[in-house]
Scaffold this active site. Structure first.
Site, mmCIF file in Angstrom:
data_model
loop_
_atom_site.group_PDB
_atom_site.id
_atom_site.type_symbol
_atom_site.label_atom_id
_atom_site.label_comp_id
_atom_site.label_asym_id
_atom_site.label_seq_id
_atom_site.Cartn_x
_atom_site.Cartn_y
_atom_site.Cartn_z
ATOM 1 N N CYS A 162 0.884 -1.480 -0.077
ATOM 2 C CA CYS A 162 -0.134 0.114 -0.389
ATOM 3 C C CYS A 162 1.049 1.172 0.297
ATOM 4 O O CYS A 162 0.821 1.668 1.280
ATOM 5 C CB CYS A 162 -0.632 -0.006 1.151
ATOM 6 S SG CYS A 162 -2.152 1.034 0.689
ATOM 7 N N ALA A 308 -4.635 -5.159 -1.616
ATOM 8 C CA ALA A 308 -5.239 -6.248 -1.320
ATOM 9 C C ALA A 308 -6.498 -5.813 -2.766
ATOM 10 O O ALA A 308 -6.392 -7.239 -2.874
ATOM 11 C CB ALA A 308 -6.177 -5.423 -0.207
ATOM 12 N N CYS A 341 -5.772 2.240 -4.028
ATOM 13 C CA CYS A 341 -5.415 2.982 -3.370
ATOM 14 C C CYS A 341 -5.906 4.009 -2.550
ATOM 15 O O CYS A 341 -6.380 4.650 -3.581
ATOM 16 C CB CYS A 341 -3.887 3.321 -3.508
ATOM 17 S SG CYS A 341 -2.884 3.655 -2.245
HETATM 18 P P1 FAD Z 1 -1.003 -11.261 3.828
HETATM 19 O O1 FAD Z 1 -1.843 -10.406 3.493
HETATM 20 O O2 FAD Z 1 0.418 -9.831 4.058
HETATM 21 O O3 FAD Z 1 -0.253 -12.384 3.731
HETATM 22 C C1 FAD Z 1 1.166 -12.939 4.053
HETATM 23 C C2 FAD Z 1 0.949 -14.324 4.867
HETATM 24 O O4 FAD Z 1 1.874 -14.717 5.328
HETATM 25 C C3 FAD Z 1 0.368 -13.926 6.768
HETATM 26 O O5 FAD Z 1 -0.917 -14.659 7.366
HETATM 27 C C4 FAD Z 1 1.402 -14.598 7.149
HETATM 28 O O6 FAD Z 1 1.384 -15.291 8.442
HETATM 29 C C5 FAD Z 1 1.847 -15.794 6.028
HETATM 30 N N1 FAD Z 1 3.340 -15.758 6.535
HETATM 31 C C6 FAD Z 1 4.677 -14.886 6.413
HETATM 32 N N2 FAD Z 1 5.336 -16.454 6.168
HETATM 33 C C7 FAD Z 1 5.460 -17.531 6.540
HETATM 34 C C8 FAD Z 1 6.300 -18.804 5.904
HETATM 35 N N3 FAD Z 1 7.519 -18.772 6.307
HETATM 36 N N4 FAD Z 1 4.827 -19.675 6.466
HETATM 37 C C9 FAD Z 1 3.995 -19.682 6.209
HETATM 38 N N5 FAD Z 1 3.374 -18.465 6.295
HETATM 39 C C10 FAD Z 1 3.556 -17.789 6.573
HETATM 40 N N6 FAD Z 1 -4.087 -2.243 0.726
HETATM 41 C C11 FAD Z 1 -5.277 -1.852 -0.498
HETATM 42 O O7 FAD Z 1 -5.930 -2.798 -1.195
HETATM 43 N N7 FAD Z 1 -6.154 -0.990 -0.471
HETATM 44 C C12 FAD Z 1 -5.683 0.081 1.005
HETATM 45 O O8 FAD Z 1 -5.429 0.560 1.727
HETATM 46 C C13 FAD Z 1 -4.425 -1.556 2.303
HETATM 47 N N8 FAD Z 1 -3.433 -0.374 3.308
HETATM 48 C C14 FAD Z 1 -3.300 -0.685 3.948
HETATM 49 C C15 FAD Z 1 -2.704 -0.004 4.693
HETATM 50 C C16 FAD Z 1 -1.685 -0.591 5.250
HETATM 51 C C17 FAD Z 1 -0.893 0.119 6.733
HETATM 52 C C18 FAD Z 1 -0.871 -1.773 5.864
HETATM 53 C C19 FAD Z 1 0.057 -2.252 6.168
HETATM 54 C C20 FAD Z 1 -1.746 -2.596 4.158
HETATM 55 C C21 FAD Z 1 -2.630 -1.740 3.422
HETATM 56 N N9 FAD Z 1 -3.357 -2.068 2.432
HETATM 57 C C22 FAD Z 1 -4.075 -2.252 1.479
HETATM 58 C C23 FAD Z 1 -1.807 -4.042 1.419
HETATM 59 C C24 FAD Z 1 -2.815 -5.219 2.387
HETATM 60 O O9 FAD Z 1 -3.106 -5.236 3.636
HETATM 61 C C25 FAD Z 1 -1.563 -5.636 1.112
HETATM 62 O O10 FAD Z 1 -1.494 -6.008 -0.446
HETATM 63 C C26 FAD Z 1 -2.625 -7.765 1.112
HETATM 64 O O11 FAD Z 1 -2.802 -7.685 2.212
HETATM 65 C C27 FAD Z 1 -1.239 -8.415 0.667
HETATM 66 O O12 FAD Z 1 -1.699 -9.777 0.651
HETATM 67 P P2 FAD Z 1 -1.195 -11.288 1.009
HETATM 68 O O13 FAD Z 1 -1.953 -12.076 0.729
HETATM 69 O O14 FAD Z 1 0.342 -11.345 -0.388
HETATM 70 O O15 FAD Z 1 -0.002 -11.077 2.183
HETATM 71 C C1 UQ1 Z 2 -10.602 -2.926 -3.662
HETATM 72 O O1 UQ1 Z 2 -10.980 -4.740 -4.598
HETATM 73 C C2 UQ1 Z 2 -9.911 -4.135 -2.525
HETATM 74 O O2 UQ1 Z 2 -9.883 -5.197 -2.423
HETATM 75 C C3 UQ1 Z 2 -11.205 -5.983 -1.238
HETATM 76 C C4 UQ1 Z 2 -9.388 -3.073 -1.723
HETATM 77 O O3 UQ1 Z 2 -8.836 -3.257 -0.713
HETATM 78 C C5 UQ1 Z 2 -9.422 -3.116 0.645
HETATM 79 C C6 UQ1 Z 2 -9.800 -1.535 -1.834
HETATM 80 O O4 UQ1 Z 2 -9.142 -0.692 -0.843
HETATM 81 C C7 UQ1 Z 2 -10.301 -1.575 -2.657
HETATM 82 C C8 UQ1 Z 2 -10.455 -0.072 -3.427
HETATM 83 C C9 UQ1 Z 2 -10.800 -2.354 -3.554
HETATM 84 C C10 UQ1 Z 2 -11.551 -2.241 -4.781
HETATM 85 C C11 UQ1 Z 2 -13.008 -1.895 -4.876
HETATM 86 C C12 UQ1 Z 2 -14.327 -1.107 -5.389
HETATM 87 C C13 UQ1 Z 2 -15.736 -1.280 -5.148
HETATM 88 C C14 UQ1 Z 2 -13.207 -0.159 -6.568
#
Ligand code: FAD
Ligand code: UQ1
Length: 412
Positions: A162, A308, A341
Site C-alpha cells: 500500500c 489487497a 489505493c
Molecule cells: P498478507 O495478507 O500479508 O498475508 C501473508 C501471510 O503469509 C500471513 O498470514 C503470514 O502469517 C503468512 N506467512 C508469512 N511468512 C510465512 C511462512 N514462512 N510460512 C507460512 N506462512 C507465512 N491494500 C488495499 O487494497 N487497500 C488499502 O487501503 C490498503 N491499506 C493498507 C494499509 C496498511 C497500513 C497496510 C500494512 C497494508 C494496506 N494494504 C491495503 C495492503 C494489503 O493489506 C496487502 O497488499 C495484502 O494484505 C496482501 O496480501 P498477501 O496475501 O500478499 O499478504
Molecule cells: C478492492 O477490491 C480491495 O480489495 C478487497 C481493497 O482493499 C481493501 C480496496 O481498498 C479497494 C478500493 C478495492 C476496489 C473496490 C472497489 C469497489 C472500487
C-alpha cells in the site's frame, strides 16, 4: 509428513481468497494452507486505527474462523522450499509434499534495519507506525499528545505494501491537529525515498494540490536511516547525494519501515528473483521455472502496486490458471496489473486511485476519480471491510472489473 493436491503457503489476503475458491471444487483437505498466525488481520484498516477511527479489535478475526472449512490448516511456517522435489519443510520439522503450490507469503516489516527505531517504538516517545499491529494504536496516542513541533512521516527505500498508506496518516494527522487548534504550532513534513509523491500522474497532480493547500512540506528522495529516541531526532539520507545526512528534531515521527519478502522465499534462488520476490510471469502469474507453482499478492514479482485490491484481481486469474494446470487444459487468463489505493486525505474524504501495469488510470466509477470525495471515504471506511470479510475471503470477490464494465456501459 503430509501430501496434498494444492499447498497454499500463507493464509493472508491472497492465500485465503484462492484457497476458498479451490476448496469449493476440490475434495475436502486436498488444499492445505500453511500459516503460523492464529489471527487474520485486515491490514487496510490499520490506517483508520492509527487515525483513531476504529479500535484494533475491528481489524482482525481468528484465523480458524476465516480459512475455508474444507481446506486443512496447518499452523506452522515454511522454513525451506525444495521446489525440484515438490516439497517444503516447516519449523516443526514436518515435510509437506504437493502437486501444485501457491506462494502467498506477503511482505514482512523490517523495523530492526533502522538503528534506534525499535527502541523509539517500544518506549514512550513520539515514534509510531501504522504498519504493525504492535504499534498502530500508538499512532493515535502520539497524535493526541502532540503539542508543538515537527510531525514527520516517512517512506522507506524498499518496495512497500500500500504505497499510499505512508501519506494517508499524514493527512489524517494534519486535519486532527487543525481540529484540536494545534495546527499553527506544527510543521508537517512528508519525507519520501521516492522521486514522486505518487506513481500515477493523474493522482500525483491531485495530491500536490492537497499538500500545497494544507501547508505540508514534501521532501523527495529523503530516506530515514537512524532514529535517536533519547533526543527526539531523526536522521535522513539524501538518496541523490549519498553521504549527505540531515538531522531533524521531531515531536511525532510516523515510520513506514523497510520491507522484504520472508527469508525462506527471498533466500531461495530457484523460486525468487534477485529482489527476493516469487519469480512469476506478470500475465499468467505462473512461476517462470516451475509450472506447478503460482504466486499471488505482495510476495509476487509482478510489477503492480502491492495492495489487497491487486490480490483480489489476481485471485481469479490464479484460480483459473491453477485449475487449468490441475486439469491439464489450456488457460489464457491474464492479469492486467489492476491495483487500487484509497488515498484517505482526511476524516471525511478520499481520492480513490485505481490503475494498471502501465500506471494508467483504470477507474471503476464513471466520474473522474482524482477528486477528494466523501463517497470514496465511506467506501473505504464502511463498505470495504464488509466486502473483505464476507466476499473476498470466501472467494467471491475478483476486484471491481465487472462493476466497472457495467457502470461504463452507457458511455460506450
Ligand atoms: P498478507 O495478507 O500479508 O498475508 C501473508 C501471510 O503469509 C500471513 O498470514 C503470514 O502469517 C503468512 N506467512 C508469512 N511468512 C510465512 C511462512 N514462512 N510460512 C507460512 N506462512 C507465512 N491494500 C488495499 O487494497 N487497500 C488499502 O487501503 C490498503 N491499506 C493498507 C494499509 C496498511 C497500513 C497496510 C500494512 C497494508 C494496506 N494494504 C491495503 C495492503 C494489503 O493489506 C496487502 O497488499 C495484502 O494484505 C496482501 O496480501 P498477501 O496475501 O500478499 O499478504
Ligand atoms: C478492492 O477490491 C480491495 O480489495 C478487497 C481493497 O482493499 C481493501 C480496496 O481498498 C479497494 C478500493 C478495492 C476496489 C473496490 C472497489 C469497489 C472500487
Amino acid at each position: 509428513h503430509h501430501s496434498c493436491r494444492v499447498l497454499v503457503v500463507g493464509g493472508g489476503t491472497g492465500g485465503c481468497a484462492v484457497a476458498a475458491k479451490l476448496s469449493k471444487v476440490l475434495k475436502k483437505n486436498e488444499v492445505i494452507i500453511l500459516d503460523p498466525s492464529d489471527r487474520h488481520y485486515y491490514q487496510p484498516l490499520f490506517t483508520l486505527v492509527g487515525g483513531g477511527i476504529y479500535n484494533l479489535e475491528k481489524s482482525f478475526k481468528q484465523q480458524k474462523d476465516v480459512l475455508p472449512k474444507d481446506a486443512l490448516w496447518i499452523q506452522d511456517r515454511v522454513t525451506e522450499f525444495i521446489p525440484k522435489a515438490n516439497r517444503v519443510r516447516t519449523s516443526e520439522n514436518h515435510e509437506i509434499e504437493y502437486d501444485f503450490m501457491l506462494l502467498a507469503l506477503g511482505l514482512e516489516t523490517n523495523y530492526e534495519k533502522i538503528p534506534g527505531l525499535l527502541e523509539g517504538l517500544q518506549t514512550w516517545s513520539g515514534v509510531c507506525s501504522n504498519y504493525s499491529d504492535k504499534y498502530v494504536e500508538k499512532t493515535f496516542q502520539v497524535m493526541k499528545n502532540f503539542e508543538s513541533g515537527n510531525a514527520i512521516f516517512t517512506y522507506p527505500d524498499s518496495p512497500v505494501k500500500c504505497p499510499g498508506a505512508p501519506q494517508k496518516i499524514c493527512y489524517l494527522t494534519e486535519e486532527y491537529l487543525r481540529k484540536q487548534g494545534k495546527r499553527d504550532k506544527a510543521t508537517i513534513m512528508y519525507n519520501t525515498s521516492l522521486p514522486v509523491i505518487f506513481g500515477v500522474k493523474k493522482y500525483a497532480d491531485a495530491l500536490w494540490n492537497v499538500v500545497e493547500s494544507r501547508d505540508i512540506q514534501v521532501n523527495l528522495r529523503r530516506n530515514l536511516v537512524e532514529v535517536k529516541p533519547d533526543v527526539n531526532e531523526a536522521v535522513f539520507e539524501n538518496l541523490d547525494n549519498p553521504g549527505e545526512k540531515t538531522t531533524i528534531e521531531y515531536s511525532m515521527l510516523h515510520v513506514t519501515p523497510p520491507m522484504s519478502t520472508p527469508a525462506p522465499l527471498r533466500n531461495n534462488k530457484e523460486l525468487s528473483n534477485p529482489a527476493g520476490f516469487a519469480d512469476v510471469d506478470p500475465d499468467s502469474l505462473a512461476h517462470n521455472k516451475f509450472p506447478n507453482v503460482f504466486a499471488i499478492g505482495d510476495c509476487s514479482s509482478s510489477p503492480n502496486s502491492k495492495t489487497a485490491a491487486a490480490a483480489a484481481a489476481q485471485s481469479v486469474v490464479v484460480y483459473r490458471n491453477l485449475l487449468a494446470a490441475i486439469n491439464g487444459t489450456e488457460s489464457e487468463h491474464i492479469y492486467d496489473g489492476y491495483a487500487s489505493c484509497p488515498l484517505v486525505t482526511g476524516y471525511s474524504k478520499c481520492i480513490l486511485a485505481e490503475f494498471d501495469y502501465k500506471l494508467q488510470p483504470l477507474e471503476t466509477f464513471p466520474i473522474s476519480q482524482d477528486k477528494e470525495m466523501l463517497s470514496m471515504y465511506l467506501l473505504k471506511k464502511l463498505f470495504m471491510p464488509y466486502l473483505y470479510w464476507n466476499l473476498m475471503l470466501n472467494g467471491y470477490w475478483n476486484g471491481p472489473a465487472g462493476l466497472r464494465k457495467l457502470l461504463h456501459l452507457n458511455w460506450k
